[in-house]
Write a protein that holds these residues in place. Structure first.
Motif, PDB file in Angstrom:
ATOM      1  N   LYS A  39       0.676  -1.301   0.000  1.00 60.00           N
ATOM      2  CA  LYS A  39       0.042   0.216   0.040  1.00 60.00           C
ATOM      3  C   LYS A  39       0.770   1.441   0.134  1.00 60.00           C
ATOM      4  CE  LYS A  39      -2.078  -1.725   3.839  1.00 60.00           C
ATOM      5  NZ  LYS A  39      -2.779  -2.227   4.716  1.00 60.00           N
ATOM      6  N   LEU A  57       0.506   1.583  -7.954  1.00 60.82           N
ATOM      7  CA  LEU A  57      -0.158   2.968  -7.500  1.00 60.82           C
ATOM      8  C   LEU A  57       0.496   3.915  -8.554  1.00 60.82           C
ATOM      9  CD1 LEU A  57      -0.078   2.621  -3.635  1.00 60.82           C
ATOM     10  CD2 LEU A  57      -1.945   2.339  -5.337  1.00 60.82           C
ATOM     11  N   ILE A 113      -6.463   1.904  -2.697  1.00 64.96           N
ATOM     12  CA  ILE A 113      -5.435   0.816  -2.236  1.00 64.96           C
ATOM     13  C   ILE A 113      -6.194  -0.373  -2.677  1.00 64.96           C
ATOM     14  CG2 ILE A 113      -3.661   2.073  -1.098  1.00 64.96           C
ATOM     15  CD1 ILE A 113      -5.309   0.543   1.242  1.00 64.96           C
ATOM     16  N   ARG A 117      -4.128  -4.191  -2.115  1.00 67.39           N
ATOM     17  CA  ARG A 117      -4.609  -5.034  -0.672  1.00 67.39           C
ATOM     18  C   ARG A 117      -4.376  -6.244  -0.734  1.00 67.39           C
ATOM     19  NH1 ARG A 117      -9.669  -2.670   0.433  1.00 67.39           N
ATOM     20  NH2 ARG A 117      -8.820  -0.906   1.295  1.00 67.39           N
TER      21      ARG A 117
END
Length: 160
Positions: A39, A57, A113, A117
């Motif tokens: 994360k 991300l 996230i 996860r």
């Protein structure tokens, strides 16, 4: 390496050159990797002068990486170079962010996230249900840890 990663590398080095101008010092280019997992958007490895970015991300939040994550991680390296080992998001880092990087010194991101996860396990206490990460679940299974609810302070037990 894709074009977005090349853009992030260029942005990191551009921010470094601008910081050098403002600080009146020269710094070596950091090692830049795209292997941060979980994360966390990015991390700075002070001793090895390295920045790690989370490729998942990054792909989902490219503009935020350019605007916030790159200066955030670079500020950690520069703070270490200028002040030595200090509190990670302490006053020295905050000044580096605001005065040198020109970015508001936020300590955490607010990215969705869901895609990064990990698997979670259902546990319960007297007042509610909790989700434990696989790492914490394994510690419970190996009897290396007991986790407690922050509200009722009772130990968590796996929900069957």
């Amino acid at each position: 390496m894709d074009s977005l990663q090349h853009t992030i590398i260029a942005r990191t080095l551009n921010c470094l050159r601008q910081a050098e101008q403002k600080l009146g010092k020269r710094f070596s280019d950091p090692v830049i990797r795209f292997n941060q997992r979980g994360k966390i958007a990015g991390s700075a490895r002070l001793q090895s002068w390295e920045i790690r970015y989370n490729p998942v991300l990054l792909a989902e939040n490219p503009q935020a990486f350019l605007d916030e994550v790159v200066p955030h991680e670079l500020a950690h390296l520069l703070t270490f170079a200028c002040y030595g080992r200090v509190k990670p998001h302490g006053p020295e880092w905050q000044r580096m962010m605001s005065e040198v990087m020109g970015v508001s010194p936020r300590t955490t991101h607010s990215f969705d996230i869901a895609s990064v996860r990990g698997q979670t396990f259902r546990y319960q206490c007297q007042c509610r249900e909790h989700q434990l990460t696989i790492r914490r679940h394994h510690k419970v299974m190996r009897q290396q840890a007991i986790y407690h609810c922050t509200q009722c302070h009772q130990p968590l037990t796996q929900k069957t």
